[in-house]
Design an enzyme around this catalytic site. Structure first.
Site, PDB file in Angstrom:
ATOM      1  N   GLU A   1     -30.427  36.889  47.528  1.00  0.00           N
ATOM      2  CA  GLU A   1     -31.798  37.432  47.553  1.00  0.00           C
ATOM      3  C   GLU A   1     -32.710  36.682  46.589  1.00  0.00           C
ATOM      4  O   GLU A   1     -33.928  36.738  46.737  1.00  0.00           O
ATOM      5  CB  GLU A   1     -31.788  38.937  47.253  1.00  0.00           C
ATOM      6  N   LYS A   2     -32.139  35.956  45.627  1.00  0.00           N
ATOM      7  CA  LYS A   2     -32.983  35.200  44.693  1.00  0.00           C
ATOM      8  C   LYS A   2     -33.890  34.246  45.455  1.00  0.00           C
ATOM      9  O   LYS A   2     -35.086  34.144  45.187  1.00  0.00           O
ATOM     10  CB  LYS A   2     -32.121  34.411  43.718  1.00  0.00           C
TER      11      LYS A   2
ATOM     12  N   SER B   1     -30.030  38.741  35.464  1.00  0.00           N
ATOM     13  CA  SER B   1     -29.539  40.011  34.928  1.00  0.00           C
ATOM     14  C   SER B   1     -28.235  39.806  34.165  1.00  0.00           C
ATOM     15  O   SER B   1     -27.969  40.492  33.191  1.00  0.00           O
ATOM     16  CB  SER B   1     -29.339  41.016  36.052  1.00  0.00           C
ATOM     17  N   ASN B   2     -27.447  38.853  34.592  1.00  0.00           N
ATOM     18  CA  ASN B   2     -26.148  38.654  33.937  1.00  0.00           C
ATOM     19  C   ASN B   2     -26.132  37.297  33.245  1.00  0.00           C
ATOM     20  O   ASN B   2     -25.792  36.289  33.830  1.00  0.00           O
ATOM     21  CB  ASN B   2     -25.027  38.758  34.989  1.00  0.00           C
TER      22      ASN B   2
ATOM     23  N   GLU C   1     -20.094  39.191  47.675  1.00  0.00           N
ATOM     24  CA  GLU C   1     -19.942  38.421  46.433  1.00  0.00           C
ATOM     25  C   GLU C   1     -19.447  37.035  46.799  1.00  0.00           C
ATOM     26  O   GLU C   1     -18.868  36.829  47.861  1.00  0.00           O
ATOM     27  CB  GLU C   1     -18.918  39.103  45.522  1.00  0.00           C
TER      28      GLU C   1
ATOM     29  N   VAL D   1     -35.559  35.194  36.961  1.00  0.00           N
ATOM     30  CA  VAL D   1     -35.042  36.541  36.746  1.00  0.00           C
ATOM     31  C   VAL D   1     -33.531  36.422  36.670  1.00  0.00           C
ATOM     32  O   VAL D   1     -32.902  35.877  37.579  1.00  0.00           O
ATOM     33  CB  VAL D   1     -35.423  37.486  37.909  1.00  0.00           C
TER      34      VAL D   1
ATOM     35  N   ARG E   1     -26.041  27.664  35.595  1.00  0.00           N
ATOM     36  CA  ARG E   1     -27.480  27.929  35.658  1.00  0.00           C
ATOM     37  C   ARG E   1     -28.082  28.132  34.268  1.00  0.00           C
ATOM     38  O   ARG E   1     -29.241  27.805  34.037  1.00  0.00           O
ATOM     39  CB  ARG E   1     -27.759  29.144  36.539  1.00  0.00           C
TER      40      ARG E   1
ATOM     41  N   ASN F   1     -25.268  32.390  40.758  1.00  0.00           N
ATOM     42  CA  ASN F   1     -24.327  32.531  39.639  1.00  0.00           C
ATOM     43  C   ASN F   1     -23.102  31.641  39.808  1.00  0.00           C
ATOM     44  O   ASN F   1     -22.375  31.380  38.856  1.00  0.00           O
ATOM     45  CB  ASN F   1     -23.927  34.001  39.433  1.00  0.00           C
TER      46      ASN F   1
ATOM     47  N   TYR G   1     -28.118  37.025  53.306  1.00  0.00           N
ATOM     48  CA  TYR G   1     -28.994  37.806  52.425  1.00  0.00           C
ATOM     49  C   TYR G   1     -30.439  37.786  52.924  1.00  0.00           C
ATOM     50  O   TYR G   1     -31.227  38.664  52.614  1.00  0.00           O
ATOM     51  CB  TYR G   1     -28.957  37.226  51.017  1.00  0.00           C
TER      52      TYR G   1
HETATM   53  C1  LIG Z   1     -21.313  38.110  34.778  1.00  0.00           C
HETATM   54  O1  LIG Z   1     -20.935  36.797  34.446  1.00  0.00           O
HETATM   55  C2  LIG Z   1     -19.599  36.646  34.036  1.00  0.00           C
HETATM   56  C3  LIG Z   1     -19.374  35.184  33.642  1.00  0.00           C
HETATM   57  O2  LIG Z   1     -19.720  34.304  34.632  1.00  0.00           O
HETATM   58  C4  LIG Z   1     -18.669  37.072  35.165  1.00  0.00           C
HETATM   59  O3  LIG Z   1     -17.315  36.975  34.775  1.00  0.00           O
HETATM   60  C5  LIG Z   1     -18.996  38.500  35.590  1.00  0.00           C
HETATM   61  O4  LIG Z   1     -18.224  38.850  36.715  1.00  0.00           O
HETATM   62  C6  LIG Z   1     -20.476  38.627  35.946  1.00  0.00           C
HETATM   63  N1  LIG Z   1     -20.800  39.992  36.243  1.00  0.00           N
HETATM   64  C7  LIG Z   1     -21.404  40.326  37.369  1.00  0.00           C
HETATM   65  C8  LIG Z   1     -21.698  41.788  37.519  1.00  0.00           C
HETATM   66  O5  LIG Z   1     -21.700  39.529  38.234  1.00  0.00           O
END
Ligand SMILES: *[C@@H]1O[C@H](CO)[C@@H](O)[C@H](O)[C@H]1NC(C)=O
Ligand SMILES: *[C@@H]1O[C@H](CO)[C@@H](O)[C@H](O)[C@H]1NC(C)=O
Length: 375
Positions: free
Chosen positions: A267-268, A205-206, A139, A203, A213, A258, A170
């Site tokens: 991997e993106k 997911s979150n 992460e 793509v 982004r 993210n 990755y």
């Molecule tokens: C999803 O995004 C939120 C806000 O940026 C973050 O706090 C959270 O940890 C993220 N969840 C994952 C699984 O990455």
């Protein structure tokens, strides 16, 4: 249930194999002791030697395998442990996920998230002498809580950061055909096939409006059409394979991370490369990306004074196949490796433990290092 049984069978088999290996080692060492004794006697009889250093030859040392204990299956998802020799040609590595082996193993690999959230505890202290603890995390710093609890605990780091003790990103490029299990040979498209039916895919997911982004997407889609897949958009089966299949129909792929951190290129990006779409990246600096792939292999959002200028560039490429080709020609002669989680990681760790068997080291400032942006 069935997979649990399979797991139990494998464990039993692994245990048996380990026992054989141990018995073999014991036999070898008693054999070498006898041989050593014989030679010493011979030497003492024939020659006068003031000092005799008896050392195991290097090759015998290399034959000794190491055992790595996988402390938790990351995020609580059980995965079969790999055969490092068969899949990655890494020799002399035994993997186990049996905590009872703790006092005998050469190293323990510990996934950060599982100990940081309390899903698991650290192994018990005092730890066996010479045992190494490996900190594993994929992460970004922004999503890595509780680092402060783990100062001076680990001996090696394993992450996507290039300055980790064990560095495994990755994805990465290698010239030619890679021998790795996780490799994929790339091709430059021919002139006739450079244009693809669809323009831009994303793509995600979150989806969270606070992320850079998402704001970027909102603005970009004012100028170009973007197909959004994932939780908030069009349906998509999980797994890299299906992402790559979908993205293969597109000219460009938004590889937006993210959060923005040094070397945090996921991997993106590599899915886009594998799919032959030109990645449009938002993440660390262009300079940072260029450590991983050729400058023309991606389009960086920072290359443009505005989102609108980026959109114009994408549309211009679409009308100029030869300019577009420039972003794809580099592919010929490369393979992309996308290490399988977590099989590749365990085997890379095991190889590193074998290499650093006789050294001692401690990760003193884990948090400071992981957040640092140097280099
Ligand atoms: C999803 O995004 C939120 C806000 O940026 C973050 O706090 C959270 O940890 C993220 N969840 C994952 C699984 O990455
Ligand atoms: C591993 O780290 C621990 C904790 O700091 C330290 O006591 C130990 O000597 C280190 N061991 C090796 C083999 O590096």
């Amino acid at each position: 249930m069935q997979s649990y049984l399979r797991g139990a069978q494998h464990r039993a088999l692994r245990q048996l194999l380990r026992r054989c290996a141990r018995a073999q080692r014991r036999a070898c060492s008693s054999l070498s002791a006898i041989t050593a004794g014989f030679f010493l006697l011979l030497c003492a009889c024939v020659l006068y030697l003031p000092e005799i250093h008896w050392e195991l030859p290097d090759s015998a040392d290399e034959l000794r395998s190491v055992t790595l204990l996988v402390w938790t299956h990351p995020f609580g998802h059980y995965r079969r442990l790999p055969d490092c020799w068969e899949q990655y040609q890494v020799e002399g590595c035994l993997l186990t996920d049996e905590p009872l082996e703790y006092s005998h193993v050469d190293a323990v690999i510990i996934h950060h998230r599982d100990i940081a959230t309390g899903a698991a505890e650290l192994p018990p202290e005092p730890r066996p002498r010479a045992q190494k603890w490996i900190w594993m995390n994929y992460e970004s710093p922004a999503h890595t809580p509780g680092l402060w609890q783990f100062e001076h605990k680990f001996n090696l780091t394993l992450s996507y950061r290039a300055d980790s003790d064990i560095f495994l990103p990755y994805g990465y490029l290698v010239p030619g055909i890679a021998r790795s299990h996780d490799a994929h040979l790339l091709h430059a498209p021919s002139r006739a096939r450079v244009l693809r039916p669809r323009l831009v895919a994303w793509v995600i997911s979150n989806w969270s409006d606070s992320q850079a982004r998402v704001a970027f997407y909102h603005e970009l889609q004012r100028y170009v059409h973007i197909d959004v897949y994932g939780q908030a958009g069009l349906p998509l089966a999980s797994g890299s394979e299906s992402v790559i299949r979908v993205v293969s129909r597109y000219q460009f792929y938004l590889a937006f991370e993210n959060s923005q951190h040094r070397d945090y290129i996921t991997e993106k990006l590599w899915n886009a490369v594998a799919a032959g779409a030109v990645p449009v990246v938002l993440g660390p600096t262009r300079h940072n990306y260029e450590r991983f792939l050729p400058p023309e292999a991606f389009i960086h959002v920072d290359d443009f004074p505005s989102v609108r200028a980026l959109a114009r560039y994408l549309l211009m490429l679409r009308r100029n196949p030869s300019r577009l080709q420039h972003h794809l020609d580099w592919r010929e002669g490369y393979s992309v490796v996308q290490p399988t989680f977590w099989a590749h990681h365990y085997c890379a760790a095991c190889r590193a433990v074998r290499k650093s068997r006789d050294t001692t080291q401690v990760v003193h400032s884990l948090e400071h290092w992981f957040w640092s942006d140097r280099g």
